[in-house]
Scaffold this motif. Structure first.
Motif: not given
Lengths: 386, 67
Positions: A43, A45, A61, A296, A298, A325, A329, A331, A333, A352, A354, A375, A377, A379
């Motif tokens: 992950y 950012e 991070y 996604r 949000y 947070r 806002f 978001a 993805t 992904e 974001y 960020f 990600v 996997s």
């Protein structure tokens, strides 16, 4: 069917039994195979714009995650699941938000000196009866400055020829915070919070190609709910949150693909309201290969006590937080995943991206918080069913 | 509680009966409501720590999520 049942090494009777029993509406049925999963994720950012950082690092991070999961049928009507997750985090995070030289919000960041590890262990034991199941699970999570213990009880009941399932769950978590360098920075040296959560879900097979689930959950948190690492962060000591969820799955025979649509509405007594919409498309490319694009969306409305910049003139008992947070806002993805199934093995690789911004939200905020994060990600996972 | 019972009855009454020999598609792994447990836990950790809403769409997680 192509992916699930035509593995060369799969025993036909076992495959058929799995097919009949693994229906979404038959959650109360003992698994017939042992499942073993390992996954590694990275992950990262994006950095913060340098002009929005008043002091500290512009780096955010990076987290490496390793996960292990094992689910085993035991005896005739039990199963045991064990999960293990290990995370290592490093980088910097926002410490506070103040007015910059140009009048806009600017971040006070920590140095890029944070190095932290977290370990989570969980186990669940489930007993299966004729048309129902009851599971009890415990989870322990530990990092240098935080410890959490949780217990979950979950019951499922099938009826209507096993085409309908009602699920009820309850969980309780007790968390202890011991912020690092508390004396040096005047942070609370030790604090606790407790969380209780109740959930209800109804799953219904609509026809031989589609399934729908509707759910309702309530979560109550009490204790220290502020962020101890912010310069000024004072939140209420109770939080009551409601969410309404729905999920839909439909297989399209002519397209050889499955559509997933998930939606959640969330509201709480902090004043937060949010909408989450997730859609995935599982496309069969060959008998063993599947591609899954996803999107996604949000969006949330800010908390009642959110301030764009910290107000150090306010008394300490007045609620305030400049945590990004809790701001208004939205978001988006975008994700892509490949699934390869060979015999008893499944290999999954995913990526992904974001992106969060004030402009993606439904209502306009006075000012976008400079701490909003974007960020990536990536996997890779291996699953074995034997 | 009455509303929930009424909702359940309406949903159940409005759906087709699917005999067991026609449930093959429903057994596909991509027809399951929950994905891989490890993926669900990872998503829960990621989104719950970056947004103000939590729970509902994936498995519950633990941890501070302070940063």
């Amino acid at each position: 069917m192509r992916l699930q049942l035509k593995g060369r090494g799969q025993k036909p009777l076992l495959a058929l039994t799995s097919a009949a029993l693994a229906l979404p509406a038959i959650a109360a049925t003992q698994p017939v195979q042992t499942e073993l999963s390992v996954r590694a994720s990275r992950y990262e950012e994006d950095s913060v714009s340098k002009r929005q950082v008043l002091s500290g690092s512009d780096q955010r991070y990076e987290i490496d995650v390793q996960q292990f999961y094992l689910l085993m049928p035991v005896a005739r009507d039990w199963s045991v699941a064990v999960g293990l997750a290990r995370e290592h985090m490093s980088g910097a995070s926002p410490w506070g938000t103040v007015k910059g030289i140009d009048g806009d919000s600017a971040l006070i960041m920590t140095g890029a000196t944070i190095h932290e590890s977290r370990t989570e262990v969980s186990t669940t034991v489930t007993r299966y009866l004729k048309n129902s199941s009851l599971g009890i699970g415990i989870t322990h999570s530990e990092e240098d400055d935080y410890e959490a213990d949780a217990v979950t009880i979950k019951g499922d009941w099938d009826f209507n020829d096993r085409l309908t399932t009602i699920a009820l769950d309850f969980s309780y978590s007790s968390d202890t915070l011991r912020p690092s360098a508390a004396l040096t920075f005047g942070r609370v040296p030790r604090a606790e919070k407790q969380t209780r959560s109740f959930g209800f879900a109804l799953t219904q097979v609509l026809d031989k190609f589609s399934v729908f689930q509707a759910g309702l959950s309530f979560t109550e948190s009490e204790g220290f709910l502020s962020d101890p690492y912010k310069l000024r962060d004072v939140r209420p000591e109770t939080r009551h949150a409601w969410s309404v969820n729905s999920r839909y799955r439909k297989y399209f025979v002519p397209l050889a693909g499955t559509l997933h649509v998930d939606y959640r509405y969330y509201t709480d007594n902090f004043g937060i309201q949010s909408h989450t919409l997730v859609s995935r498309w599982h496309q069969d490319l060959t008998e063993i290969l599947q591609l899954v694009p996803s999107v996604r969306y949000y969006r949330q409305k800010k908390a009642d006590f959110y301030l764009p910049t910290d107000d150090f003139a306010l008394p300490l008992n007045v609620h305030q937080s400049s945590d990004h947070r809790l701001s208004t806002f939205g978001a988006v993805t975008f994700g892509i995943k490949g699934i390869l199934k060979i015999d008893d093995w499944t290999v999954t690789a995913s990526f992904e991206r974001y992106l969060s911004a004030e402009k993606y939200g439904s209502t306009s905020a006075d000012q976008e918080h400079p701490g909003l994060v974007s960020f990536n990600v990536a996997s890779i996972g291996f699953d074995l069913r034997i | 509680m009455k509303l929930v019972a009424l909702f359940v009855l309406l949903v159940v009454a409005g759906c087709q009966s699917v005999p067991s020999w026609e449930r093959g598609v429903l057994a596909r792994s991509d027809m399951q409501l929950e994905g891989s447990p490890t993926e669900a836990l990872l998503n829960s950790q990621l989104y719950d720590s970056k947004e103000a809403s939590a729970g509902g769409l994936s498995a519950a997680g633990a941890g501070c999520g302070c940063n």
